[in-house]
Design a protein around this motif. Structure first.
Motif, PDB file in Angstrom:
ATOM      1  N   GLY A  17     -18.242  22.428   6.632  1.00  0.00           N
ATOM      2  CA  GLY A  17     -17.690  22.589   5.293  1.00  0.00           C
ATOM      3  C   GLY A  17     -18.278  23.747   4.538  1.00  0.00           C
ATOM      4  N   SER A  18     -18.805  24.701   5.260  1.00  0.00           N
ATOM      5  CA  SER A  18     -19.457  25.892   4.696  1.00  0.00           C
ATOM      6  C   SER A  18     -20.822  25.588   4.092  1.00  0.00           C
ATOM      7  CB  SER A  18     -18.576  26.590   3.662  1.00  0.00           C
ATOM      8  OG  SER A  18     -17.382  27.021   4.260  1.00  0.00           O
ATOM      9  N   GLY A  19     -21.307  24.389   4.254  1.00  0.00           N
ATOM     10  CA  GLY A  19     -22.668  24.064   3.822  1.00  0.00           C
ATOM     11  C   GLY A  19     -22.916  24.366   2.371  1.00  0.00           C
ATOM     12  N   ARG A  20     -23.951  25.143   2.122  1.00  0.00           N
ATOM     13  CA  ARG A  20     -24.338  25.483   0.748  1.00  0.00           C
ATOM     14  C   ARG A  20     -23.329  26.427   0.106  1.00  0.00           C
ATOM     15  NH1 ARG A  20     -26.659  23.701  -3.623  1.00  0.00           N
ATOM     16  NH2 ARG A  20     -27.778  25.230  -4.819  1.00  0.00           N
ATOM     17  N   ALA A  21     -22.574  27.182   0.926  1.00  0.00           N
ATOM     18  CA  ALA A  21     -21.629  28.157   0.383  1.00  0.00           C
ATOM     19  C   ALA A  21     -20.313  27.523  -0.035  1.00  0.00           C
ATOM     20  CB  ALA A  21     -21.372  29.263   1.414  1.00  0.00           C
ATOM     21  N   SER A  22     -20.194  26.229   0.134  1.00  0.00           N
ATOM     22  CA  SER A  22     -18.955  25.538  -0.213  1.00  0.00           C
ATOM     23  C   SER A  22     -18.744  25.474  -1.724  1.00  0.00           C
ATOM     24  CB  SER A  22     -19.024  24.105   0.321  1.00  0.00           C
ATOM     25  OG  SER A  22     -18.010  23.312  -0.245  1.00  0.00           O
ATOM     26  N   ALA A  23     -17.485  25.462  -2.135  1.00  0.00           N
ATOM     27  CA  ALA A  23     -17.180  25.277  -3.556  1.00  0.00           C
ATOM     28  C   ALA A  23     -17.622  23.899  -4.029  1.00  0.00           C
ATOM     29  CB  ALA A  23     -15.683  25.460  -3.800  1.00  0.00           C
ATOM     30  N   ARG A  24     -17.953  23.029  -3.087  1.00  0.00           N
ATOM     31  CA  ARG A  24     -18.449  21.713  -3.480  1.00  0.00           C
ATOM     32  C   ARG A  24     -19.686  21.812  -4.374  1.00  0.00           C
ATOM     33  NH1 ARG A  24     -17.611  17.107  -3.803  1.00  0.00           N
ATOM     34  NH2 ARG A  24     -19.121  15.427  -3.689  1.00  0.00           N
ATOM     35  N   GLU A  25     -20.490  22.853  -4.164  1.00  0.00           N
ATOM     36  CA  GLU A  25     -21.705  23.037  -4.986  1.00  0.00           C
ATOM     37  C   GLU A  25     -21.357  23.089  -6.455  1.00  0.00           C
ATOM     38  OE1 GLU A  25     -24.504  25.288  -7.423  1.00  0.00           O
ATOM     39  OE2 GLU A  25     -22.557  26.026  -6.775  1.00  0.00           O
ATOM     40  N   THR A  26     -20.147  23.543  -6.780  1.00  0.00           N
ATOM     41  CA  THR A  26     -19.805  23.728  -8.193  1.00  0.00           C
ATOM     42  C   THR A  26     -19.719  22.408  -8.957  1.00  0.00           C
ATOM     43  OG1 THR A  26     -17.433  23.761  -7.713  1.00  0.00           O
ATOM     44  CG2 THR A  26     -18.575  25.880  -7.727  1.00  0.00           C
ATOM     45  N   ALA A  70     -11.607  26.293 -10.452  1.00  0.00           N
ATOM     46  CA  ALA A  70     -12.680  27.104 -11.041  1.00  0.00           C
ATOM     47  C   ALA A  70     -12.684  27.014 -12.568  1.00  0.00           C
ATOM     48  CB  ALA A  70     -12.538  28.556 -10.605  1.00  0.00           C
ATOM     49  N   VAL A  71     -11.609  26.473 -13.150  1.00  0.00           N
ATOM     50  CA  VAL A  71     -11.538  26.421 -14.619  1.00  0.00           C
ATOM     51  C   VAL A  71     -12.670  25.569 -15.202  1.00  0.00           C
ATOM     52  CG1 VAL A  71     -10.138  25.765 -16.605  1.00  0.00           C
ATOM     53  CG2 VAL A  71      -9.088  26.973 -14.676  1.00  0.00           C
ATOM     54  N   PRO A  72     -12.826  24.301 -14.788  1.00  0.00           N
ATOM     55  CA  PRO A  72     -13.953  23.540 -15.351  1.00  0.00           C
ATOM     56  C   PRO A  72     -15.317  24.115 -14.967  1.00  0.00           C
ATOM     57  CG  PRO A  72     -12.710  22.218 -13.745  1.00  0.00           C
ATOM     58  CD  PRO A  72     -11.925  23.462 -13.975  1.00  0.00           C
ATOM     59  N   VAL A  73     -15.373  24.823 -13.842  1.00  0.00           N
ATOM     60  CA  VAL A  73     -16.646  25.432 -13.440  1.00  0.00           C
ATOM     61  C   VAL A  73     -17.002  26.580 -14.387  1.00  0.00           C
ATOM     62  CG1 VAL A  73     -17.905  26.530 -11.555  1.00  0.00           C
ATOM     63  CG2 VAL A  73     -16.149  24.812 -11.044  1.00  0.00           C
ATOM     64  N   GLY A  74     -16.003  27.395 -14.709  1.00  0.00           N
ATOM     65  CA  GLY A  74     -16.238  28.485 -15.659  1.00  0.00           C
ATOM     66  C   GLY A  74     -16.641  27.963 -17.029  1.00  0.00           C
ATOM     67  N   GLU A  75     -15.988  26.887 -17.469  1.00  0.00           N
ATOM     68  CA  GLU A  75     -16.384  26.267 -18.739  1.00  0.00           C
ATOM     69  C   GLU A  75     -17.857  25.856 -18.702  1.00  0.00           C
ATOM     70  OE1 GLU A  75     -12.101  23.997 -19.646  1.00  0.00           O
ATOM     71  OE2 GLU A  75     -13.961  22.849 -19.577  1.00  0.00           O
ATOM     72  N   ALA A  76     -18.237  25.218 -17.597  1.00  0.00           N
ATOM     73  CA  ALA A  76     -19.619  24.724 -17.475  1.00  0.00           C
ATOM     74  C   ALA A  76     -20.614  25.874 -17.522  1.00  0.00           C
ATOM     75  CB  ALA A  76     -19.780  23.937 -16.169  1.00  0.00           C
ATOM     76  N   MET A  77     -20.298  26.959 -16.808  1.00  0.00           N
ATOM     77  CA  MET A  77     -21.244  28.074 -16.769  1.00  0.00           C
ATOM     78  C   MET A  77     -21.367  28.721 -18.148  1.00  0.00           C
ATOM     79  SD  MET A  77     -22.480  27.894 -13.806  1.00  0.00           S
ATOM     80  CE  MET A  77     -23.503  29.362 -13.712  1.00  0.00           C
ATOM     81  N   LEU A  78     -20.254  28.856 -18.853  1.00  0.00           N
ATOM     82  CA  LEU A  78     -20.332  29.456 -20.184  1.00  0.00           C
ATOM     83  C   LEU A  78     -21.139  28.555 -21.122  1.00  0.00           C
ATOM     84  CD1 LEU A  78     -19.653  31.841 -21.970  1.00  0.00           C
ATOM     85  CD2 LEU A  78     -17.464  30.762 -22.509  1.00  0.00           C
ATOM     86  N   ALA A  79     -20.914  27.252 -21.016  1.00  0.00           N
ATOM     87  CA  ALA A  79     -21.683  26.311 -21.847  1.00  0.00           C
ATOM     88  C   ALA A  79     -23.176  26.425 -21.551  1.00  0.00           C
ATOM     89  CB  ALA A  79     -21.196  24.880 -21.613  1.00  0.00           C
ATOM     90  N   CYS A  80     -23.519  26.559 -20.276  1.00  0.00           N
ATOM     91  CA  CYS A  80     -24.942  26.669 -19.906  1.00  0.00           C
ATOM     92  C   CYS A  80     -25.571  27.940 -20.476  1.00  0.00           C
ATOM     93  CB  CYS A  80     -25.102  26.666 -18.385  1.00  0.00           C
ATOM     94  SG  CYS A  80     -24.859  25.040 -17.638  1.00  0.00           S
ATOM     95  N   VAL A  81     -24.867  29.061 -20.363  1.00  0.00           N
ATOM     96  CA  VAL A  81     -25.417  30.324 -20.874  1.00  0.00           C
ATOM     97  C   VAL A  81     -25.615  30.243 -22.383  1.00  0.00           C
ATOM     98  CG1 VAL A  81     -24.960  32.778 -21.231  1.00  0.00           C
ATOM     99  CG2 VAL A  81     -24.420  31.728 -19.034  1.00  0.00           C
ATOM    100  N   ILE A  82     -24.637  29.700 -23.074  1.00  0.00           N
ATOM    101  CA  ILE A  82     -24.734  29.633 -24.540  1.00  0.00           C
ATOM    102  C   ILE A  82     -25.848  28.669 -24.947  1.00  0.00           C
ATOM    103  CG2 ILE A  82     -23.508  28.918 -26.632  1.00  0.00           C
ATOM    104  CD1 ILE A  82     -20.939  30.063 -25.276  1.00  0.00           C
ATOM    105  N   ALA A  83     -25.960  27.548 -24.271  1.00  0.00           N
ATOM    106  CA  ALA A  83     -27.039  26.602 -24.587  1.00  0.00           C
ATOM    107  C   ALA A  83     -28.401  27.261 -24.396  1.00  0.00           C
ATOM    108  CB  ALA A  83     -26.930  25.356 -23.700  1.00  0.00           C
ATOM    109  N   ASP A  84     -28.529  27.999 -23.311  1.00  0.00           N
ATOM    110  CA  ASP A  84     -29.806  28.670 -23.035  1.00  0.00           C
ATOM    111  C   ASP A  84     -30.136  29.670 -24.140  1.00  0.00           C
ATOM    112  OD1 ASP A  84     -32.055  29.303 -21.451  1.00  0.00           O
ATOM    113  OD2 ASP A  84     -31.024  31.017 -20.571  1.00  0.00           O
ATOM    114  N   HIS A  85     -29.169  30.467 -24.514  1.00  0.00           N
ATOM    115  CA  HIS A  85     -29.418  31.479 -25.549  1.00  0.00           C
ATOM    116  C   HIS A  85     -29.592  30.865 -26.929  1.00  0.00           C
ATOM    117  CE1 HIS A  85     -29.414  35.421 -23.667  1.00  0.00           C
ATOM    118  NE2 HIS A  85     -28.620  34.894 -22.761  1.00  0.00           N
TER     119      HIS A  85
END
Lengths: 373, 373, 373, 373
Positions: B127-136, B337-352
């Motif tokens: 399943g592509s291991g660590r490179a799988s989209a499952r990581e998201t 990828a839509v909910p993944v992009g939301e999550a990443m943006l939320a993480c960056v903003i929370a950090d800053h």
């Protein structure tokens, strides 16, 4: 990336404001015994230096770099790195602060004036202070060190679009890049840009651009699986350059239009027992890890917001007003971004080269013998 | 960003392979006393979950999250964060490893197969291991925590282009996003995509897409001046998502075509004594620092390289060969990828948000009184 | 801590060799609008400056600091920080490199000569290069900035032991510290040290010492639960000072001898509704988090290894030989370590103050009302 | 070190509370293709496991570890690391939370109760939550991975002092360490401790201890010149262990009493063309860089503050009160700190081994040929 430091093992910290005493950087984590002189760095700085054509700001800065630490002569008398921090200093010479007096309390639209003020409650308005493109000289200096880290690394950049006028990629000639004031790899397009940009300059306006950076001889295997991906770090590095609003790797946004068949680069064994990619839509990176093909990054630079035409804005006391900018500026700030993009790509690759060597050590033997795993 | 950790004060570390025991993450540095239950996280995970329509992979994973640490009931019995690391665990249930046996030694073009092998000398092919989209899924879980950090933060995403077919922005309706299987904000385009993508799916092919994420109620002043710019961290975060090849902020690559007059967002004082931007070409960020306008990021997702049509490739022993992929896959990986992009943006903003509070403390009082500075 | 950078939000990067052009540092992440002038920094540097008594090295360095960036006058004309990197530069003036020529290829026992060589394959032998105590001037300069970050923070240090002769704690008088050349808080012991150290100096020998640093007005709640503990960061900071071989917090090694009853500091409510600790065995830190009581750290400094008596050693070509050191040195390097220890403690506390403000924001209201949790 | 993460290239993040669902860690940056099974980790965990003698807490935790990610069978069927994050999970089994109910609102002197509360405004009182020594199981698990990273690395620890009773170093026997319940290398002292500690246990009191950790086969050249010194990172690592109040390297605080002649370890060429140090006062580290001699670190552990005798304290509502602790505890928490100290030293050395390989690559050739530099 944190505050003003960039990189994990090859780490660059920059400092300095546009109209302060000096700008510079500390390069930490550089391997020892690499040949390095001030002249190596000066060569790159001279490509970015202002005042070299009428298409860039007329500020006259010699941008002379001094190495304050981290190098010494080896047994043969050659200057080399010692493995300790390399501090690089560039004094500011031609700072005309009076140009900025009238806009000290007025926010220029499209500039960082308002955001710095609302963040810190104070800002150095002289030449945009820390937000000035002048800071990028420190990056170029650091990049000159980074180029030494990876054997045979070749990082080159070019301007591929100004406003609506893009180059013709069939005419791409790396040698042409040094012959025109635009870092343009296509002589015909360079000519068009000359007239086009002259018109913009005379109007006191400005225009955006697209820069492309290509790194060759990047070993396969650089990167990290998830957040420390090579392309993630490249994207962050490019977006951290002043005025950049977009970053692409390989096919970039065009990849959205492609089918899986068109996009996936097929492979065949090459002569040197390394795989050859029959195309490079991936821009040299798959799964965040370098493939051995050239790494190709592209970034969009917005038009500088320092324009003569008056624009609606507010001042720091909350009043509506108008502003126009009279300081010396670049009609197309994307031009001088070319050596900056090269430097940032070199820094990212140097950092990942050391990280890979740290985690995995000597390169994996590939192809694997049939008995292996 | 380093290895598998992301963020400076709000830090996320993820782990796990597609077909291993479990995936998950540790969220460190979260403020204490924020309301947080597994249900808050599950809600976001359910949006990313596979198998919900014929347009995404048919793998059946419940993606049930467990909170292992970092929360407890407060005096009123409400589950809240304690300020200590929040560990989140998602077990893998429907892993059919036999699907992958035949490609274990053959590199799928466009996949991370070759690069993982040449980097590590070993790779988890299942399943592509660590490179799988499952990581998201781990990212989405972390993002659900991040959303709690910034008061009133609203982060929403939408798919704005599949292949050549882009939405009509005049018809943008956030409510529509939840009504179709594409996170599409434009009902008419969603219909077109249905037929279009069905054709691609039946051919065993795939296609790319563009995702747009918008964050509202982001306080002005988040970011850092040079390398830790808000947009630089967003670019790195988005590019770190599987299959992403390009990132834009605001006008993005279009900014290259604009004049300084067109690009710079004019300002006027608004009713609440905050400046109003008359446009948002900047995408809510100037000089790397948030302006208070919505933060707008866009990213291009390449077509998944798992396609039925045979492609030229090499195997891990250095032989030329061909490969086609028979596992369960997404014809357009951009959808999930839509909910993944939301999550990443939320993480960056929370950090800053935390970083800004750390460096500057209580918000600067703006507008400044005329006596100030 | 990584390479030559120290701190997470309040970050210090130092550079420079003993006999190079200059030494200095970049202080990044400092809050804006703090009053800061070169004189503030010079005051601390002057305490560490060499050549001030016969008990320290006779090298004559004015140690004049220049602020290159990160400050500007505010509206009232007062120099303040801007929130951007503060670069501080100290030029080297009195570098007599010829003193070191004969030991360039011979490793002085107890020095970093061999380890630098075997690590980097090259080393700057002039004045020990980067390994020189001269680097600590950069730390003192950074510490002067750190002192500004935490309101009312008072960080003071004293020498409490030279060789076998410890002070009498009953005679501790902070005012005495500035009256003798040893930073000794006990006038009687200072007199004893004078004779004792004179004897050592005349023999060309050296001796170790113990330094104690006390920080008052440290808010309760600074630290992090596991690896980023306040005491862990203090221990790392102190041990990173040249020649330090041991670090203690509060009762330190003495705690090994105590019973639980003796060691645990009992508590009672104080007048200002804050708890009072009836003793301070904890040295102001419990569970890695500050208690509000004074933070007390102590560190042992080994005798400098630069001594006149010849010692057995090897050279860089693998030959047995002998060496004695003729350069200018400190008979008790612990003396000048006092301001350095103060600076490091100030830096750690400033960093954790910003980190706590970042993660938790405004201080928790304590005592809690009975309804709470 | 930041929050709950430790290390720069070899990075460990731990999570979990004493009485929560589970504890564990993520080990990131581990080199690929190292042999690693759960049994390797279990072996170390079993040494730290509670309930093994009457001298440690009677909590019955099997401490069974599961590897959730980051390993797979190689071609020969042997379980090896893949280079991706290794997640390790230990479920909590024997958590008697009712023991802690009555002290939930009362601060135990010498404990982290007050500091957690004043920092976060909430705390998990059950078994001290995150501040429990239970967290150290995660460190031991990570350390078992770290031991695999450096070839032939041997890290061993011993208890060298309980209360006033120190071992006799002349009787040091590593084999004895496994034969008594104290990790004591001196059989005679172990017998004395048995009676001594039994008395303390029966009184419901506790006592402190000193632990010594020795790492052999540490390559010369590990460390970094200024802040990232090997000894600085060791000091931070040891001080980050619960209840530790002091750390020493080599001669440690004793170095303060020595003359330069006594302290500096003389050198002679050894048989294998490596220098031999005629003593090891330096504890294997000079200038922050390993010498190749054994690395020797020592740390003081305070007596646990969980004692039966009532002590003066305050509660979270600001009232004076008294408290005694009835939960299950260690009369000498220093005993179980031995495997924890080993683990932390292994982690620091593994991290610096990778960092050195990253920056400098293949080992420097030493001794240098006479022509060199």
């Amino acid at each position: 990336m944190s505050h003003n430091t960039f990189g994990h093992l090859f780490r660059v910290t920059t400092f300095g404001e546009s109209h302060g005493v000096a700008i510079g950087c500390v390069v930490d984590g550089c391997p020892p015994r690499l040949s390095l002189t001030a002249a190596d760095i000066q060569r790159d700085l001279d490509k970015r230096r202002p005042g070299q054509s009428k298409f860039v700001t007329q500020r006259r800065e010699p941008d002379t770099v001094r190495i304050l630490s981290g190098t010494m002569p080896d047994a043969s008398g050659k200057e080399v790195t010692t493995g300790t921090p390399i501090a690089l200093l560039i004094e500011n010479v031609d700072a005309r602060s009076k140009d900025y007096e009238e806009i000290a309390a007025t926010y220029r639209p499209g500039h960082a004036d308002y955001t710095y003020d609302v963040k810190y409650g104070i800002r150095d308005a002289r030449g945009s202070g820390r937000a000035s493109a002048r800071e990028t000289a420190s990056r170029v200096a650091a990049g000159a060190v980074a180029r030494k880290v990876v054997p045979n690394l070749l990082v080159r950049g070019a301007l591929v679009q100004i406003g609506d006028i893009a180059i013709d990629r069939k005419r791409w000639d790396w040698d042409e890049v040094g012959r025109n004031p635009f870092f343009c790899p296509d002589a015909e397009t360079a000519k068009k840009w000359e007239d086009y940009l002259d018109g913009i300059r005379k109007k006191g306006s400005s225009v955006g651009a697209v820069v492309e950076i290509v790194a060759e001889n990047v070993p396969a295997g650089l990167g990290a699986p998830v957040y420390g991906k090579l392309d993630a770090d490249i994207a962050g590095a490019m977006m951290s350059i002043n005025a950049v609003k977009g970053v692409e790797i390989g096919a970039g946004f065009e990849a959205a239009r492609l089918s899986g068949e068109e996009n996936a680069d097929e492979m065949r064994m090459g002569k040197d027992k390394r795989p050859v990619f029959l195309s490079n839509k991936a821009g040299g990176i798959l799964g965040g890890i370098s493939t051995g093909a050239p790494v190709v990054a592209r970034f969009a630079v917005k038009p500088t917001s320092s324009i003569l035409n008056p624009r609606k804005t507010v001042d720091r006391y909350g009043n509506d007003t108008e502003v126009s900018t009279k300081g010396r500026h670049d009609p197309c700030v994307g031009i001088r971004a070319v050596p900056v993009g090269e430097a940032m790509l070199a820094c990212v690759i140097a950092d990942h080269y050391l990280r890979q060597r740290g985690q995995v050590g000597d390169a994996v033997t590939w192809p694997f013998p049939p008995s292996n795993q």
